[in-house]
Design a protein around this motif. Structure first.
Motif, mmCIF file in Angstrom:
data_model
loop_
_atom_site.group_PDB
_atom_site.id
_atom_site.type_symbol
_atom_site.label_atom_id
_atom_site.label_comp_id
_atom_site.label_asym_id
_atom_site.label_seq_id
_atom_site.Cartn_x
_atom_site.Cartn_y
_atom_site.Cartn_z
ATOM 1 N N ASN A 147 -3.756 -2.019 -13.405
ATOM 2 C CA ASN A 147 -4.720 -1.090 -14.130
ATOM 3 C C ASN A 147 -5.780 -0.852 -13.257
ATOM 4 O O ASN A 147 -6.520 0.176 -13.352
ATOM 5 C CB ASN A 147 -4.976 -1.574 -15.612
ATOM 6 C CG ASN A 147 -5.611 -0.764 -16.216
ATOM 7 O OD1 ASN A 147 -6.861 -0.709 -16.228
ATOM 8 N ND2 ASN A 147 -5.083 0.349 -17.017
ATOM 9 N N ALA A 148 -6.280 -2.182 -12.755
ATOM 10 C CA ALA A 148 -7.716 -2.040 -11.932
ATOM 11 C C ALA A 148 -7.384 -1.366 -10.571
ATOM 12 O O ALA A 148 -8.428 -0.734 -10.180
ATOM 13 C CB ALA A 148 -8.092 -3.292 -11.855
ATOM 14 N N ASP A 154 0.697 -1.475 -0.061
ATOM 15 C CA ASP A 154 0.033 -0.010 -0.031
ATOM 16 C C ASP A 154 0.871 1.512 0.187
ATOM 17 O O ASP A 154 0.417 2.184 0.585
ATOM 18 C CB ASP A 154 -0.790 -0.068 1.319
ATOM 19 C CG ASP A 154 -0.060 -0.029 2.412
ATOM 20 O OD1 ASP A 154 0.855 -0.263 2.532
ATOM 21 O OD2 ASP A 154 -0.833 0.189 3.617
ATOM 22 N N LEU A 155 1.846 1.241 -0.478
ATOM 23 C CA LEU A 155 2.828 2.497 -0.736
ATOM 24 C C LEU A 155 2.589 3.150 -1.968
ATOM 25 O O LEU A 155 1.943 2.587 -3.011
ATOM 26 C CB LEU A 155 4.362 2.015 -0.439
ATOM 27 C CG LEU A 155 4.727 1.476 0.900
ATOM 28 C CD1 LEU A 155 6.342 1.402 0.650
ATOM 29 C CD2 LEU A 155 4.420 2.440 2.133
ATOM 30 N N SER A 156 3.032 4.324 -2.121
ATOM 31 C CA SER A 156 2.904 5.015 -3.393
ATOM 32 C C SER A 156 3.814 4.460 -4.480
ATOM 33 O O SER A 156 3.435 4.433 -5.645
ATOM 34 C CB SER A 156 3.349 6.740 -3.050
ATOM 35 O OG SER A 156 4.805 6.595 -2.976
ATOM 36 N N ALA A 157 4.832 3.656 -4.165
ATOM 37 C CA ALA A 157 5.687 2.766 -4.900
ATOM 38 C C ALA A 157 4.970 1.632 -5.619
ATOM 39 O O ALA A 157 5.552 1.054 -6.403
ATOM 40 C CB ALA A 157 6.878 2.371 -4.482
ATOM 41 N N SER A 158 3.973 1.008 -4.754
ATOM 42 C CA SER A 158 3.215 -0.063 -5.234
ATOM 43 C C SER A 158 2.866 -0.247 -6.601
ATOM 44 O O SER A 158 3.165 -1.239 -7.263
ATOM 45 C CB SER A 158 2.047 -0.630 -4.163
ATOM 46 O OG SER A 158 2.636 -0.509 -3.123
ATOM 47 N N PRO A 159 2.332 0.764 -7.415
ATOM 48 C CA PRO A 159 1.836 0.593 -8.809
ATOM 49 C C PRO A 159 3.018 0.413 -9.335
ATOM 50 O O PRO A 159 3.089 -0.297 -10.406
ATOM 51 C CB PRO A 159 1.374 2.008 -8.931
ATOM 52 C CG PRO A 159 0.922 2.511 -7.683
ATOM 53 C CD PRO A 159 1.754 1.982 -6.641
ATOM 54 N N VAL A 160 4.212 1.194 -9.229
ATOM 55 C CA VAL A 160 5.287 0.915 -10.110
ATOM 56 C C VAL A 160 5.877 -0.462 -9.882
ATOM 57 O O VAL A 160 6.596 -1.011 -10.707
ATOM 58 C CB VAL A 160 6.404 1.957 -9.542
ATOM 59 C CG1 VAL A 160 7.663 1.968 -10.467
ATOM 60 C CG2 VAL A 160 6.067 3.450 -9.744
ATOM 61 N N ILE A 161 6.125 -0.760 -8.492
ATOM 62 C CA ILE A 161 6.573 -2.285 -8.358
ATOM 63 C C ILE A 161 5.720 -3.352 -9.268
ATOM 64 O O ILE A 161 6.311 -4.240 -9.830
ATOM 65 C CB ILE A 161 6.432 -2.653 -6.850
ATOM 66 C CG1 ILE A 161 7.448 -1.871 -6.063
ATOM 67 C CG2 ILE A 161 6.851 -4.310 -6.535
ATOM 68 C CD1 ILE A 161 7.383 -1.854 -4.575
ATOM 69 N N HIS A 162 4.344 -3.144 -9.115
ATOM 70 C CA HIS A 162 3.533 -4.189 -10.017
ATOM 71 C C HIS A 162 3.759 -4.108 -11.441
ATOM 72 O O HIS A 162 3.711 -5.092 -12.146
ATOM 73 C CB HIS A 162 2.140 -4.180 -9.486
ATOM 74 C CG HIS A 162 1.643 -4.732 -8.256
ATOM 75 N ND1 HIS A 162 1.435 -5.827 -7.856
ATOM 76 C CD2 HIS A 162 1.830 -3.836 -6.785
ATOM 77 C CE1 HIS A 162 1.380 -6.188 -6.823
ATOM 78 N NE2 HIS A 162 1.327 -5.124 -6.064
ATOM 79 N N ASP A 185 -5.812 5.530 -11.979
ATOM 80 C CA ASP A 185 -5.441 7.133 -12.161
ATOM 81 C C ASP A 185 -3.843 7.325 -12.081
ATOM 82 O O ASP A 185 -3.370 8.180 -12.256
ATOM 83 C CB ASP A 185 -6.130 8.007 -11.194
ATOM 84 C CG ASP A 185 -7.522 7.868 -11.162
ATOM 85 O OD1 ASP A 185 -7.991 7.676 -12.778
ATOM 86 O OD2 ASP A 185 -8.104 8.042 -10.251
ATOM 87 N N SER A 186 -2.989 6.365 -11.461
ATOM 88 C CA SER A 186 -1.593 6.296 -11.574
ATOM 89 C C SER A 186 -0.927 6.233 -13.090
ATOM 90 O O SER A 186 -1.487 5.661 -13.855
ATOM 91 C CB SER A 186 -0.927 5.598 -10.522
ATOM 92 O OG SER A 186 -1.111 4.091 -11.140
ATOM 93 N N LEU A 187 0.129 6.848 -13.163
ATOM 94 C CA LEU A 187 1.020 6.729 -14.432
ATOM 95 C C LEU A 187 1.141 5.134 -14.634
ATOM 96 O O LEU A 187 1.079 4.855 -15.758
ATOM 97 C CB LEU A 187 2.391 7.464 -14.386
ATOM 98 C CG LEU A 187 3.040 7.272 -15.586
ATOM 99 C CD1 LEU A 187 2.354 7.754 -16.567
ATOM 100 C CD2 LEU A 187 4.476 7.878 -15.375
ATOM 101 N N ALA A 188 1.611 4.352 -13.758
ATOM 102 C CA ALA A 188 1.905 3.024 -13.923
ATOM 103 C C ALA A 188 0.601 2.364 -14.513
ATOM 104 O O ALA A 188 0.477 1.354 -14.991
ATOM 105 C CB ALA A 188 2.505 2.354 -12.444
ATOM 106 N N GLY A 189 -0.536 2.733 -13.483
ATOM 107 C CA GLY A 189 -1.671 1.872 -14.056
ATOM 108 C C GLY A 189 -2.216 2.198 -15.265
ATOM 109 O O GLY A 189 -2.754 1.314 -16.211
#
Length: 161
Positions: free
Chosen positions: A127-128, A95-103, A132-136
């Motif tokens: 994506n799901a 649940d960190l802000s880095a989580s989307p980038v990690i995934h 709204d994040s760049l990684a998503g």
């Protein structure tokens, strides 16, 4: 100066100035009442100040810990090269802000290793969960590419038969 004018100035005036002079230390009436109130409820005041300071300390401490955890996650992400290491990071920091980038990085690594089904699942998850994040958003684009590659691979296998 005439004597009448001098007497007039020496007599106390009515109103706020007279009240201020009547209070100890020359405080206006409202200030004296405030001091009296604070003296009466000083323990409550000290308790309230203590609670506010303690709450501020806790919030600040948690923010510092969160920032430290974010920095650690970013550093570990920069060092992770294998799918297993990236999966471990994804589990450790859900649940960190880095989580989307990690995934997203995990999905890219799976895609590079031609594990298309796993990559598609990870792109869909990214994506799901973080649309709204760049990684998503990038995961949504890469998802289409991964599906196209999977279809192309299946078609190539069918052509060989």
């Amino acid at each position: 100066m005439p004597k009448a004018e001098k007497e007039e100035k020496d007599t106390p005036e009515t109103g706020d100035e007279a009240k201020a002079e009547a209070q100890p230390g020359g405080l206006p009436d409202w200030a004296a009442k405030t001091v009296e109130f604070l003296k009466k409820y000083q323990n409550v005041f000290y308790a309230a100040v203590t609670v506010v300071l303690l709450a501020w300390f806790i919030v600040k401490f948690r923010a510092t810990q969160r920032e430290k955890e974010e920095n650690e996650a970013s550093w570990q992400l920069s060092q992770a090269t294998s799918v297993d290491a990236l999966r471990a990071l994804a589990e450790k920091y859900p649940d960190l802000s880095a989580s989307p980038v990690i995934h997203f990085t995990l999905a890219n690594r799976l895609f590079e290793e031609q594990k298309l089904d796993e990559a598609i699942a990870e792109y869909e998850k990214t994506n799901a969960k973080w649309p709204d994040s760049l990684a998503g958003k990038l995961a949504g684009q890469r998802l289409k590419t991964a599906k196209d590659n999977k279809a192309f691979s299946l078609q190539a296998k069918l052509d060989l038969l």
